[in-house]
Write a protein that holds these residues in place. Sequence first.
Motif, PDB file in Angstrom:
ATOM      1  N   PRO A 157      -7.960  -5.652  14.399  1.00  0.00           N
ATOM      2  CA  PRO A 157      -6.977  -4.564  14.327  1.00  0.00           C
ATOM      3  C   PRO A 157      -5.679  -5.048  13.701  1.00  0.00           C
ATOM      4  CG  PRO A 157      -7.966  -4.714  16.520  1.00  0.00           C
ATOM      5  CD  PRO A 157      -8.368  -5.954  15.779  1.00  0.00           C
ATOM      6  N   LEU A 158      -5.029  -4.162  12.958  1.00  0.00           N
ATOM      7  CA  LEU A 158      -3.767  -4.509  12.310  1.00  0.00           C
ATOM      8  C   LEU A 158      -2.608  -4.301  13.266  1.00  0.00           C
ATOM      9  CD1 LEU A 158      -4.368  -2.790   8.839  1.00  0.00           C
ATOM     10  CD2 LEU A 158      -4.721  -5.187   9.431  1.00  0.00           C
ATOM     11  N   GLU A 159      -1.618  -5.207  13.185  1.00  0.00           N
ATOM     12  CA  GLU A 159      -0.434  -5.022  14.017  1.00  0.00           C
ATOM     13  C   GLU A 159       0.371  -3.845  13.485  1.00  0.00           C
ATOM     14  OE1 GLU A 159       2.738  -5.763  12.866  1.00  0.00           O
ATOM     15  OE2 GLU A 159       2.204  -6.669  10.941  1.00  0.00           O
ATOM     16  N   ALA A 160       1.349  -3.386  14.259  1.00  0.00           N
ATOM     17  CA  ALA A 160       1.994  -2.091  14.025  1.00  0.00           C
ATOM     18  C   ALA A 160       2.605  -1.961  12.628  1.00  0.00           C
ATOM     19  CB  ALA A 160       3.059  -1.841  15.096  1.00  0.00           C
ATOM     20  N   VAL A 161       3.415  -2.955  12.217  1.00  0.00           N
ATOM     21  CA  VAL A 161       4.125  -2.833  10.936  1.00  0.00           C
ATOM     22  C   VAL A 161       3.153  -2.879   9.762  1.00  0.00           C
ATOM     23  CG1 VAL A 161       5.832  -3.892   9.414  1.00  0.00           C
ATOM     24  CG2 VAL A 161       6.244  -3.796  11.885  1.00  0.00           C
ATOM     25  N   LYS A 162       2.288  -3.871   9.765  1.00  0.00           N
ATOM     26  CA  LYS A 162       1.326  -3.993   8.660  1.00  0.00           C
ATOM     27  C   LYS A 162       0.386  -2.792   8.627  1.00  0.00           C
ATOM     28  CE  LYS A 162      -1.913  -7.278   6.589  1.00  0.00           C
ATOM     29  NZ  LYS A 162      -2.537  -8.622   6.717  1.00  0.00           N
ATOM     30  N   GLY A 163      -0.055  -2.349   9.779  1.00  0.00           N
ATOM     31  CA  GLY A 163      -0.929  -1.184   9.822  1.00  0.00           C
ATOM     32  C   GLY A 163      -0.242   0.067   9.307  1.00  0.00           C
ATOM     33  N   SER A 164       1.050   0.208   9.645  1.00  0.00           N
ATOM     34  CA  SER A 164       1.796   1.367   9.157  1.00  0.00           C
ATOM     35  C   SER A 164       1.851   1.390   7.631  1.00  0.00           C
ATOM     36  CB  SER A 164       3.219   1.362   9.723  1.00  0.00           C
ATOM     37  OG  SER A 164       3.210   1.563  11.112  1.00  0.00           O
ATOM     38  N   VAL A 165       2.094   0.196   7.047  1.00  0.00           N
ATOM     39  CA  VAL A 165       2.168   0.115   5.580  1.00  0.00           C
ATOM     40  C   VAL A 165       0.813   0.411   4.948  1.00  0.00           C
ATOM     41  CG1 VAL A 165       2.589  -1.426   3.633  1.00  0.00           C
ATOM     42  CG2 VAL A 165       4.108  -1.488   5.628  1.00  0.00           C
ATOM     43  N   VAL A 166      -0.225  -0.226   5.452  1.00  0.00           N
ATOM     44  CA  VAL A 166      -1.564  -0.076   4.866  1.00  0.00           C
ATOM     45  C   VAL A 166      -2.047   1.360   4.981  1.00  0.00           C
ATOM     46  CG1 VAL A 166      -3.995  -0.694   5.145  1.00  0.00           C
ATOM     47  CG2 VAL A 166      -2.247  -2.476   5.153  1.00  0.00           C
ATOM     48  N   TYR A 167      -1.917   1.951   6.163  1.00  0.00           N
ATOM     49  CA  TYR A 167      -2.439   3.303   6.349  1.00  0.00           C
ATOM     50  C   TYR A 167      -1.568   4.362   5.672  1.00  0.00           C
ATOM     51  CZ  TYR A 167      -5.590   1.071   9.638  1.00  0.00           C
ATOM     52  OH  TYR A 167      -6.551   0.262  10.196  1.00  0.00           O
ATOM     53  N   THR A 168      -0.281   4.055   5.497  1.00  0.00           N
ATOM     54  CA  THR A 168       0.556   4.953   4.687  1.00  0.00           C
ATOM     55  C   THR A 168       0.091   4.952   3.236  1.00  0.00           C
ATOM     56  OG1 THR A 168       2.498   4.690   6.110  1.00  0.00           O
ATOM     57  CG2 THR A 168       2.896   5.397   3.845  1.00  0.00           C
ATOM     58  N   LEU A 169      -0.248   3.766   2.720  1.00  0.00           N
ATOM     59  CA  LEU A 169      -0.740   3.674   1.342  1.00  0.00           C
ATOM     60  C   LEU A 169      -2.080   4.401   1.176  1.00  0.00           C
ATOM     61  CD1 LEU A 169       0.182  -0.048   0.601  1.00  0.00           C
ATOM     62  CD2 LEU A 169       1.111   1.976  -0.562  1.00  0.00           C
ATOM     63  N   TYR A 170      -2.976   4.245   2.145  1.00  0.00           N
ATOM     64  CA  TYR A 170      -4.250   4.961   2.055  1.00  0.00           C
ATOM     65  C   TYR A 170      -4.035   6.476   2.185  1.00  0.00           C
ATOM     66  CZ  TYR A 170      -7.038   0.682   2.270  1.00  0.00           C
ATOM     67  OH  TYR A 170      -7.621  -0.538   1.977  1.00  0.00           O
ATOM     68  N   GLY A 171      -3.102   6.863   3.070  1.00  0.00           N
ATOM     69  CA  GLY A 171      -2.788   8.290   3.181  1.00  0.00           C
ATOM     70  C   GLY A 171      -2.195   8.830   1.897  1.00  0.00           C
ATOM     71  N   ALA A 172      -1.325   8.025   1.257  1.00  0.00           N
ATOM     72  CA  ALA A 172      -0.722   8.442  -0.008  1.00  0.00           C
ATOM     73  C   ALA A 172      -1.774   8.598  -1.094  1.00  0.00           C
ATOM     74  CB  ALA A 172       0.329   7.426  -0.442  1.00  0.00           C
ATOM     75  N   SER A 173      -2.771   7.704  -1.072  1.00  0.00           N
ATOM     76  CA  SER A 173      -3.829   7.776  -2.083  1.00  0.00           C
ATOM     77  C   SER A 173      -4.523   9.137  -2.064  1.00  0.00           C
ATOM     78  CB  SER A 173      -4.830   6.654  -1.843  1.00  0.00           C
ATOM     79  OG  SER A 173      -5.917   6.751  -2.745  1.00  0.00           O
ATOM     80  N   LEU A 174      -4.880   9.610  -0.882  1.00  0.00           N
ATOM     81  CA  LEU A 174      -5.574  10.894  -0.779  1.00  0.00           C
ATOM     82  C   LEU A 174      -4.625  12.068  -0.996  1.00  0.00           C
ATOM     83  CD1 LEU A 174      -7.890   9.958   2.172  1.00  0.00           C
ATOM     84  CD2 LEU A 174      -8.656  10.688  -0.082  1.00  0.00           C
ATOM     85  N   ALA A 175      -3.396  11.962  -0.502  1.00  0.00           N
ATOM     86  CA  ALA A 175      -2.430  13.048  -0.676  1.00  0.00           C
ATOM     87  C   ALA A 175      -2.089  13.251  -2.150  1.00  0.00           C
ATOM     88  CB  ALA A 175      -1.164  12.758   0.125  1.00  0.00           C
ATOM     89  N   VAL A 176      -1.886  12.146  -2.884  1.00  0.00           N
ATOM     90  CA  VAL A 176      -1.554  12.260  -4.307  1.00  0.00           C
ATOM     91  C   VAL A 176      -2.779  12.706  -5.109  1.00  0.00           C
ATOM     92  CG1 VAL A 176      -0.699  10.997  -6.323  1.00  0.00           C
ATOM     93  CG2 VAL A 176       0.307  10.574  -4.085  1.00  0.00           C
ATOM     94  N   SER A 177      -3.982  12.320  -4.673  1.00  0.00           N
ATOM     95  CA  SER A 177      -5.201  12.846  -5.312  1.00  0.00           C
ATOM     96  C   SER A 177      -5.256  14.362  -5.176  1.00  0.00           C
ATOM     97  CB  SER A 177      -6.445  12.227  -4.666  1.00  0.00           C
ATOM     98  OG  SER A 177      -6.634  10.908  -5.089  1.00  0.00           O
ATOM     99  N   TRP A 178      -4.895  14.852  -3.997  1.00  0.00           N
ATOM    100  CA  TRP A 178      -4.845  16.303  -3.778  1.00  0.00           C
ATOM    101  C   TRP A 178      -3.827  16.958  -4.711  1.00  0.00           C
ATOM    102  CZ3 TRP A 178      -0.970  18.943  -0.362  1.00  0.00           C
ATOM    103  CH2 TRP A 178      -1.220  20.309  -0.264  1.00  0.00           C
ATOM    104  N   ALA A 179      -2.641  16.328  -4.860  1.00  0.00           N
ATOM    105  CA  ALA A 179      -1.633  16.859  -5.787  1.00  0.00           C
ATOM    106  C   ALA A 179      -2.166  16.879  -7.219  1.00  0.00           C
ATOM    107  CB  ALA A 179      -0.356  16.026  -5.703  1.00  0.00           C
ATOM    108  N   GLY A 180      -2.915  15.823  -7.597  1.00  0.00           N
ATOM    109  CA  GLY A 180      -3.501  15.792  -8.933  1.00  0.00           C
ATOM    110  C   GLY A 180      -4.510  16.899  -9.144  1.00  0.00           C
ATOM    111  N   LEU A 181      -5.321  17.197  -8.125  1.00  0.00           N
ATOM    112  CA  LEU A 181      -6.277  18.303  -8.232  1.00  0.00           C
ATOM    113  C   LEU A 181      -5.563  19.634  -8.393  1.00  0.00           C
ATOM    114  CD1 LEU A 181      -8.934  17.279  -5.559  1.00  0.00           C
ATOM    115  CD2 LEU A 181      -9.367  17.632  -7.997  1.00  0.00           C
TER     116      LEU A 181
END
Length: 416
Positions: free
Chosen positions: A60-84
């Motif tokens: 499991p990722l610690e809080a800060v690193k996990g926040s960064v990683v999962y924010t980036l993965y969330g951004a990937s899908l959110a921006v894909s939606w914007a592109g669609l």
Amino acid sequence: MLDFHTLQVASISSRLAFVLVFFVTLLRHPREIYFGLWAGALCCSLIASFIMLGEPSSIPLEAVKGSVVYTLYGASLAVSWAGLRNFYERSTLVAPTLGLTLLSGLSYGFLLVAGGTMPWAMTVVFGSIALSTGFCLLEILRTPPSQRLWTQYVVLTGFGGYFFVFLLSIGVVHFASERMASPDSGIYSLVFDLWCGVFIQVGYLAMVGERANLKLSRQAETDPLTGLANRRGLFTAMSRRSGPGGALRCAILLADIDHFKSINDTYGHDGGDAALIGFAERLRSVMRKDDIIARWGGEEFLVVLDQADAAAATAVAERLRRTAAGQPFSVNGAALTVTASIGVSIVAAGEERIDAALSRADAALYAAKKGGRNRVCLEPTPPQTDIQPLRTEPASGLRGAMEVIQVAAQPRSEMA
């Protein structure tokens, strides 16, 4: 046996290749903003993959690193939606996109800092990312029939795979967390991620190519001035219209704007174009959605009325004539009354082409012009079998046919 580190490198290499393809294409087509958005989405997941390089997925990722990683993965899908949304020419929803970007990462970090358990933190992460994936799925599925592409189902397959796995993972973290902690789970996750990612990115490129080809095809079948079908477009539509045995059941309206040469001479070609565009708009307003409307050439327009007899076709033609003459057109700032003469014919029983009916409608149109313009004329009944071919100039055979054509409407005082 597949190596976890090798799969991580393969995943990064795949994303990097697609980022370069999207950016190069954006440079060639700077107005196609969706290429930049899709490249940006891949960059977000690419950065997250670099951060996770060498990290076993079972830890499991610690809080800060996990926040960064999962924010980036969330951004990937959110921006894909914007592109669609941009690809389908819909407005970009900035606030929802930003919310979907931050939701998974911030929720993960907040829950861990607040003393929440790891299963519940991961539940929020998977649920948030599944929500973004669901928006992507809905964006594709809500496309109207005129914009549907076969290749969009390739993209749907990729997002559908992600959506299913994210929902499945919510159950796994609560009821089978030991399976997520096994080394094999990380390998399976990467293989599945590669599979879905390739489907989505290749699908994006295929969607762009398919839509470009459809646009070229439509341009070849469309009159650029009025937006109506041209001759090629009309016959393409007619090829799909034949009934059992190839027979057609329709009526033909051939309309010609009266005194169009004098409009061009008086108001110039821009004025003539304005009259053509205005007449085409009024033509659309009168016809049904199943009728085929085309600019036949010059100031002539042709309509194929689906499932119409002589009475119905004459009534529609008369309504078009009244609509055209009922309100002046604005031509170069001046009010101009534009009238039209219309010839009507019925495709005879058993006819598999409209050529003969076109000749009869052409003869009826000539009779309307000869009889004073601004009127509707119906073909002889029953149709003659020795009608001359389509005219380039009024022929003596058409002059003879004109004598027996019925006049379905009288001249009006609003003639141009």
